[in-house]
Design a protein around this motif. Structure first.
Motif, short mmCIF file in Angstrom:
data_model
loop_
_atom_site.label_atom_id
_atom_site.label_comp_id
_atom_site.label_asym_id
_atom_site.label_seq_id
_atom_site.Cartn_x
_atom_site.Cartn_y
_atom_site.Cartn_z
N ILE A 153 0.91 -1.36 0.01
CA ILE A 153 0.01 0.14 0.05
C ILE A 153 1.01 1.13 -0.16
N ARG A 154 0.27 2.36 -0.39
CA ARG A 154 1.00 3.66 -0.13
C ARG A 154 0.79 4.04 1.22
N HIS A 155 1.61 4.75 1.55
CA HIS A 155 1.50 5.49 3.15
C HIS A 155 0.10 6.11 2.82
N THR A 156 -0.71 5.93 3.96
CA THR A 156 -2.41 6.59 3.76
C THR A 156 -2.72 6.98 5.08
N LEU A 157 -3.30 8.11 5.17
CA LEU A 157 -4.16 8.71 6.13
C LEU A 157 -5.64 8.81 5.94
N LEU A 158 -6.29 8.14 7.01
CA LEU A 158 -7.91 8.29 6.91
C LEU A 158 -8.12 9.36 7.71
N LYS A 199 1.77 5.34 21.11
CA LYS A 199 2.03 5.04 19.46
C LYS A 199 3.44 5.33 19.09
N ALA A 200 3.83 6.64 19.51
CA ALA A 200 5.50 6.71 19.21
C ALA A 200 6.23 5.63 19.77
N GLU A 201 6.37 5.28 20.96
CA GLU A 201 7.22 4.27 21.36
C GLU A 201 6.88 2.82 20.68
N GLY A 202 5.69 2.69 20.60
CA GLY A 202 5.34 1.37 19.77
C GLY A 202 5.40 1.15 18.55
N MET A 203 5.67 2.29 17.92
CA MET A 203 5.96 2.09 16.41
C MET A 203 7.33 1.60 16.28
N MET A 204 8.38 2.31 17.12
CA MET A 204 9.79 2.12 17.07
C MET A 204 10.00 0.69 17.72
N MET A 205 9.26 0.36 18.66
CA MET A 205 9.45 -0.92 19.29
C MET A 205 9.36 -2.14 18.02
N LEU A 206 7.92 -2.02 17.33
CA LEU A 206 7.52 -2.87 16.31
C LEU A 206 8.54 -2.96 15.13
N VAL A 207 9.22 -1.74 14.65
CA VAL A 207 10.20 -1.81 13.56
C VAL A 207 11.33 -2.47 14.15
N ARG A 208 11.83 -2.19 15.18
CA ARG A 208 12.94 -3.02 15.82
C ARG A 208 12.95 -4.35 16.04
N SER A 209 11.74 -4.67 16.54
CA SER A 209 11.67 -6.29 16.90
C SER A 209 10.92 -7.28 16.28
N MET A 210 10.04 -6.57 15.45
CA MET A 210 8.83 -7.55 14.71
C MET A 210 8.88 -7.47 13.22
N SER A 211 9.74 -6.71 12.67
CA SER A 211 9.90 -6.35 11.36
C SER A 211 8.74 -6.42 10.58
N PRO A 212 7.64 -5.30 10.78
CA PRO A 212 6.65 -5.35 9.95
C PRO A 212 6.77 -4.59 8.63
N GLU A 213 5.98 -4.93 7.76
CA GLU A 213 6.02 -4.41 6.35
C GLU A 213 4.96 -3.08 6.17
N ALA A 254 12.69 3.85 7.65
CA ALA A 254 13.05 2.04 7.69
C ALA A 254 12.44 1.09 6.82
N GLY A 255 11.62 1.77 5.56
CA GLY A 255 11.03 1.21 4.67
C GLY A 255 9.82 0.46 4.81
N VAL A 256 9.19 1.04 6.05
CA VAL A 256 7.72 0.50 6.54
C VAL A 256 6.80 1.21 5.92
N ARG A 257 5.69 0.65 5.47
CA ARG A 257 4.60 1.49 5.02
C ARG A 257 3.71 1.82 6.31
N VAL A 258 2.94 2.99 6.31
CA VAL A 258 2.08 3.68 7.30
C VAL A 258 0.84 3.44 7.02
N LEU A 259 -0.11 3.09 7.97
CA LEU A 259 -1.48 3.25 7.75
C LEU A 259 -1.95 3.81 9.05
N ALA A 260 -2.65 5.09 8.96
CA ALA A 260 -2.92 5.95 10.27
C ALA A 260 -4.31 6.71 9.89
#
Length: 383
Positions: free
Chosen positions: A152-157, A227-241, A263-269
């Protein structure tokens, strides 16, 4: 069979609610309890007051009026008789209960250094009923695809409160995780690893860390995490796409989104805003939008029980936002007649591209130019 959310109410409040017609219970969205004032419900885009015998009325004088003991019993049940255990939630003005239902609270605040430290004398509650709408993303997701990167594209709802952002975010995460892209060009694409930061425990409704909503087979959830802390935790530990978060708007959220992008991760917010003009006026959202952070915007609006969507690209969003187009269809009250919903010239007819069997979803969408993310411009194919 009674809905599970009825169990959160004490008997004095549960009894009149249990007398509601089945059709109302199945479409119930909010239950508003105010001490010494009539109990109000919102269902199917309408609202009414509840009488002591369980019937509905437009006359507030006839409504059932919870007393102080009713409200005290409800608060004790919500907090499991321990206000200390939910002190942080009370400070933020809400409690999330099993099933992902969020209960907003209002009363007297206790301040410490000019900041809210606690909430006492709670005299009003807003119970927001959480429901999964499987398939609600089917007509939206095809408009968000990045064909080269196969994601997906980086997307904002974007929408005002209670328009369906969290419900759509939940089903988008499920569909992306399951690879339900619903577009001919996406045949053969696999599902993506999705990480959800569920700060309010609404998206996944986790119980002991396990989601109770269907979020797809490749989704990991950080529950009750900022949210802010959690996004970085996920990127470091769970390698989300793909990382999904609800209600962004703080400076630390923006920094975490930028880090995820790099980090090459797509964002859905999601974000609260009446329209794109509001997006470009809010400092944090405006900085992200002007940087071209989001390749697609989904604007949501409701009329009664119908949810309408309009998907537009980054460049068009900036042009529209800076024109300060106030009073668009996106800001019309949900109970306004359909004739008051003003569309944008060039929009397609609602439902023109709606896949057969998609429940309760109408589309207002423009054809999107292919907006390639930085990863796409490199020409590489996603794994």
């Amino acid at each position: 069979m009674l809905p599970a959310w009825l169990a959160i109410f004490p008997p004095s409040l549960r009894t009149p609610l249990n007398k509601l017609p089945v059709s109302v219970i199945e479409s119930l969205e909010e239950v508003r309890i105010r001490e010494a004032r009539p109990l109000e419900i919102s269902y199917g885009g309408r609202f009414a007051f509840l009488t002591p015998d369980g019937s509905l009325t437009d006359e507030h004088e006839a409504g059932f009026r919870p007393n102080r003991e009713d409200c005290r019993a409800f608060l004790e049940k919500l907090t499991d008789h321990s206000l200390y255990a939910v002190e942080e939630e009370l400070r933020r003005g809400y409690v999330t209960v099993a099933g992902g239902h969020r209960v907003g609270l209002a009363g007297r605040t206790v301040l410490d250094g000019g900041h809210v430290r606690h909430l006492r004398d709670v005299a009003a509650f807003n119970v927001r009923i959480a429901r999964a709408r499987i398939g609600s993303a089917a007509s939206v997701l095809p408009e968000l695809l990045d064909p080269i990167a196969r994601t997906i594209r980086h997307t904002l709802l974007v929408s005002p409160p209670q328009q369906g952002k969290t419900t759509l975010l939940r089903d988008l995460a499920r569909a992306i995780s399951a690879g339900e892209w619903n577009h001919p060009s996406a045949r053969g694409w696999r599902g993506r690893k999705v990480g959800i930061v569920d700060e309010r425990s609404e998206i996944a409704a986790c119980e002991r860390g396990v989601p109770t909503f269907d979020l797809g087979p490749r989704t990991d959830v950080l529950d009750a995490c900022p949210k802010a802390e959690g996004m970085m935790m996920l990127v470091r530990s769970m390698s989300p796409e793909v990382v999904a978060v609800d209600e962004i708007g703080r400076p630390e959220d923006a920094e975490a989104l930028r880090e995820a992008l790099h980090a090459g991760v797509r964002v859905l917010a999601t974000a609260h805003a009446s329209d794109l003009a509001d997006v470009f006026e809010r400092p944090v959202l405006s900085s992200l939008a002007r940087e071209g952070m989001f390749g697609a915007y989904v604007l949501l609006s409701r009329s009664g029980s119908e949810v309408r969507h309009r998907v537009i690209g980054s460049r068009e969003a900036e042009e529209e936002g800076l024109r300060r187009r106030r009073g668009s269809w996106n800001g019309v009250p949900r109970d306004a007649p359909r004739s008051e919903l003003r569309s944008t010239p060039g929009d397609r007819d609602p439902g023109a591209d709606r896949p057969e069997g998609t429940p309760g979803l109408a589309i207002k969408a423009r054809a999107l130019p292919l907006i390639r993310s930085p990863a796409s411009r490199e020409g590489g194919e996603a794994p």
